[in-house]
Design a protein around this motif. Structure first.
Motif, PDB file in Angstrom:
ATOM      1  N   ASP A 112       0.817  -1.216   0.000  1.00 41.15           N
ATOM      2  CA  ASP A 112       0.000   0.000   0.000  1.00 41.15           C
ATOM      3  C   ASP A 112       0.849   1.265   0.000  1.00 41.15           C
ATOM      4  OD1 ASP A 112      -2.428  -1.367  -0.009  1.00 41.15           O
ATOM      5  OD2 ASP A 112      -2.407  -1.555   2.178  1.00 41.15           O
ATOM      6  N   GLY A 113       2.121   1.157   0.370  1.00 36.92           N
ATOM      7  CA  GLY A 113       2.984   2.333   0.398  1.00 36.92           C
ATOM      8  C   GLY A 113       4.054   2.225   1.458  1.00 36.92           C
ATOM      9  N   ILE A 114       4.511   3.370   1.893  1.00 40.59           N
ATOM     10  CA  ILE A 114       5.630   3.414   2.826  1.00 40.59           C
ATOM     11  C   ILE A 114       5.424   4.576   3.795  1.00 40.59           C
ATOM     12  CG2 ILE A 114       7.079   4.900   1.356  1.00 40.59           C
ATOM     13  CD1 ILE A 114       9.468   3.059   2.189  1.00 40.59           C
ATOM     14  N   ARG A 115       5.947   4.390   4.987  1.00 42.66           N
ATOM     15  CA  ARG A 115       5.934   5.451   6.000  1.00 42.66           C
ATOM     16  C   ARG A 115       7.384   5.695   6.389  1.00 42.66           C
ATOM     17  NH1 ARG A 115       2.280   6.495  11.177  1.00 42.66           N
ATOM     18  NH2 ARG A 115       3.847   7.453  12.487  1.00 42.66           N
ATOM     19  N   VAL A 116       7.843   6.915   6.098  1.00 43.23           N
ATOM     20  CA  VAL A 116       9.237   7.286   6.357  1.00 43.23           C
ATOM     21  C   VAL A 116       9.258   8.477   7.300  1.00 43.23           C
ATOM     22  CG1 VAL A 116      11.410   8.042   5.303  1.00 43.23           C
ATOM     23  CG2 VAL A 116       9.929   6.442   4.077  1.00 43.23           C
ATOM     24  N   ARG A 117      10.186   8.445   8.226  1.00 45.08           N
ATOM     25  CA  ARG A 117      10.315   9.478   9.251  1.00 45.08           C
ATOM     26  C   ARG A 117      11.599  10.277   9.020  1.00 45.08           C
ATOM     27  NH1 ARG A 117       8.364   9.663  14.449  1.00 45.08           N
ATOM     28  NH2 ARG A 117       7.304   7.708  13.978  1.00 45.08           N
ATOM     29  N   LEU A 118      11.475  11.600   9.077  1.00 48.75           N
ATOM     30  CA  LEU A 118      12.650  12.473   9.108  1.00 48.75           C
ATOM     31  C   LEU A 118      12.943  12.731  10.576  1.00 48.75           C
ATOM     32  CD1 LEU A 118      14.810  14.392   7.902  1.00 48.75           C
ATOM     33  CD2 LEU A 118      13.052  16.170   7.944  1.00 48.75           C
ATOM     34  N   VAL A 119      14.084  12.241  11.028  1.00 51.75           N
ATOM     35  CA  VAL A 119      14.509  12.456  12.404  1.00 51.75           C
ATOM     36  C   VAL A 119      15.107  13.862  12.434  1.00 51.75           C
ATOM     37  CG1 VAL A 119      15.929  11.582  14.296  1.00 51.75           C
ATOM     38  CG2 VAL A 119      14.941   9.985  12.623  1.00 51.75           C
ATOM     39  N   THR A 120      14.314  14.835  12.837  1.00 56.25           N
ATOM     40  CA  THR A 120      14.724  16.227  12.708  1.00 56.25           C
ATOM     41  C   THR A 120      15.859  16.573  13.661  1.00 56.25           C
ATOM     42  OG1 THR A 120      12.999  16.993  14.215  1.00 56.25           O
ATOM     43  CG2 THR A 120      12.477  16.999  11.878  1.00 56.25           C
ATOM     44  N   ALA A 121      16.731  17.411  13.169  1.00 57.22           N
ATOM     45  CA  ALA A 121      17.887  17.899  13.919  1.00 57.22           C
ATOM     46  C   ALA A 121      18.060  19.377  13.594  1.00 57.22           C
ATOM     47  CB  ALA A 121      19.135  17.111  13.522  1.00 57.22           C
ATOM     48  N   GLU A 122      18.989  20.010  14.253  1.00 53.50           N
ATOM     49  CA  GLU A 122      19.255  21.445  14.043  1.00 53.50           C
ATOM     50  C   GLU A 122      19.464  21.777  12.562  1.00 53.50           C
ATOM     51  OE1 GLU A 122      19.595  25.345  15.200  1.00 53.50           O
ATOM     52  OE2 GLU A 122      19.174  23.691  16.564  1.00 53.50           O
ATOM     53  N   LYS A 123      20.137  20.895  11.830  1.00 58.08           N
ATOM     54  CA  LYS A 123      20.425  21.173  10.411  1.00 58.08           C
ATOM     55  C   LYS A 123      19.179  21.233   9.537  1.00 58.08           C
ATOM     56  CE  LYS A 123      21.375  16.378   9.123  1.00 58.08           C
ATOM     57  NZ  LYS A 123      22.384  15.466   8.601  1.00 58.08           N
ATOM     58  N   HIS A 124      18.039  20.720  10.027  1.00 55.02           N
ATOM     59  CA  HIS A 124      16.798  20.731   9.256  1.00 55.02           C
ATOM     60  C   HIS A 124      15.937  21.964   9.524  1.00 55.02           C
ATOM     61  CE1 HIS A 124      17.674  16.304   9.674  1.00 55.02           C
ATOM     62  NE2 HIS A 124      17.768  16.530   8.380  1.00 55.02           N
ATOM     63  N   LEU A 167       9.150  14.541  11.486  1.00 56.44           N
ATOM     64  CA  LEU A 167       8.154  14.590  10.420  1.00 56.44           C
ATOM     65  C   LEU A 167       7.946  13.176   9.894  1.00 56.44           C
ATOM     66  CD1 LEU A 167       9.060  17.786   8.389  1.00 56.44           C
ATOM     67  CD2 LEU A 167       7.438  17.519  10.250  1.00 56.44           C
ATOM     68  N   ILE A 168       6.716  12.855   9.575  1.00 53.78           N
ATOM     69  CA  ILE A 168       6.363  11.523   9.113  1.00 53.78           C
ATOM     70  C   ILE A 168       5.697  11.654   7.755  1.00 53.78           C
ATOM     71  CG2 ILE A 168       4.953   9.484   9.582  1.00 53.78           C
ATOM     72  CD1 ILE A 168       5.175  10.576  12.623  1.00 53.78           C
ATOM     73  N   CYS A 169       6.201  10.895   6.788  1.00 55.39           N
ATOM     74  CA  CYS A 169       5.654  10.938   5.429  1.00 55.39           C
ATOM     75  C   CYS A 169       4.949   9.623   5.112  1.00 55.39           C
ATOM     76  CB  CYS A 169       6.770  11.179   4.425  1.00 55.39           C
ATOM     77  SG  CYS A 169       6.175  11.316   2.724  1.00 55.39           S
ATOM     78  N   GLU A 170       3.694   9.730   4.749  1.00 52.38           N
ATOM     79  CA  GLU A 170       2.916   8.595   4.243  1.00 52.38           C
ATOM     80  C   GLU A 170       2.905   8.726   2.728  1.00 52.38           C
ATOM     81  OE1 GLU A 170       1.474   6.053   5.796  1.00 52.38           O
ATOM     82  OE2 GLU A 170       1.691   6.692   7.874  1.00 52.38           O
ATOM     83  N   ALA A 171       3.575   7.805   2.045  1.00 53.80           N
ATOM     84  CA  ALA A 171       3.699   7.892   0.588  1.00 53.80           C
ATOM     85  C   ALA A 171       3.095   6.658  -0.070  1.00 53.80           C
ATOM     86  CB  ALA A 171       5.170   8.028   0.202  1.00 53.80           C
ATOM     87  N   ARG A 172       2.492   6.892  -1.228  1.00 53.12           N
ATOM     88  CA  ARG A 172       1.925   5.779  -1.993  1.00 53.12           C
ATOM     89  C   ARG A 172       2.144   6.035  -3.474  1.00 53.12           C
ATOM     90  NH1 ARG A 172      -4.013   6.851  -3.299  1.00 53.12           N
ATOM     91  NH2 ARG A 172      -4.152   9.095  -2.986  1.00 53.12           N
ATOM     92  N   LEU A 173       2.230   4.959  -4.203  1.00 53.81           N
ATOM     93  CA  LEU A 173       2.385   5.060  -5.653  1.00 53.81           C
ATOM     94  C   LEU A 173       1.009   5.066  -6.298  1.00 53.81           C
ATOM     95  CD1 LEU A 173       5.380   2.634  -6.232  1.00 53.81           C
ATOM     96  CD2 LEU A 173       5.394   5.118  -5.951  1.00 53.81           C
ATOM     97  N   LEU A 174       0.785   6.039  -7.164  1.00 48.52           N
ATOM     98  CA  LEU A 174      -0.467   6.123  -7.900  1.00 48.52           C
ATOM     99  C   LEU A 174      -0.381   5.380  -9.224  1.00 48.52           C
ATOM    100  CD1 LEU A 174      -1.135   9.921  -7.272  1.00 48.52           C
ATOM    101  CD2 LEU A 174      -2.027   7.964  -5.976  1.00 48.52           C
TER     102      LEU A 174
END
Length: 143
Positions: free
Chosen positions: A33-45, A98-105
């Protein structure tokens, strides 16, 4: 159709092919169904004002769609973004991942089109939405 790369294979691929960003992202889930990817935020972001920058959010959407594609086609390092449109809808929470819910259309032979919704941990509603198109390199037969 089964996944060609699972979470462990995608993480290993990122470390090998893109070590410059591998530590910034964590894969929470990958399935058909897709993927859930997390950006582990830090000062550089962060940008002035203490919020996550637009380029960091773009990176998250781009990496998430890239990994969603690879999960279905296998390790194709040369799949590349050909188009991206991103809407920034609200300010992410300071210091939150930040959490990204991505899916291919659409996943074709040459192009893939995906949709990415980005959420800020602790906030209701998406903070950004992106639509991306990727070019998939042709499979080359070695002779």
């Amino acid at each position: 159709m089964a996944l060609k790369m699972d979470k462990a294979a995608l993480e290993a691929f990122l470390v090998k092919a893109f070590p410059q960003v591998a530590g910034d992202f964590a894969i929470d889930r990958v399935d058909m169904d897709g993927i859930r990817v997390r950006l582990v935020t830090a000062e550089k972001h962060l940008r002035p004002g203490g919020t996550v920058s637009g380029p960091a959010m773009f990176s998250l959407a781009d990496v998430a769609i890239y990994l969603a594609i690879l999960s279905r086609i296998g390790p194709q390092a040369l799949a590349v973004t050909t188009n991206c449109s991103i809407d920034f809808m609200r300010k992410p929470a300071a210091g939150a991942d930040l959490i990204c819910e991505a899916r291919l259309l659409k996943l074709g032979r040459v192009l893939a089109v995906g949709d990415a919704l980005i959420f800020s941990e602790g906030l209701d509603g998406a903070v950004a939405r992106a639509g991306l198109t990727y070019s998939i390199p042709p499979v080359r037969i070695e002779r």
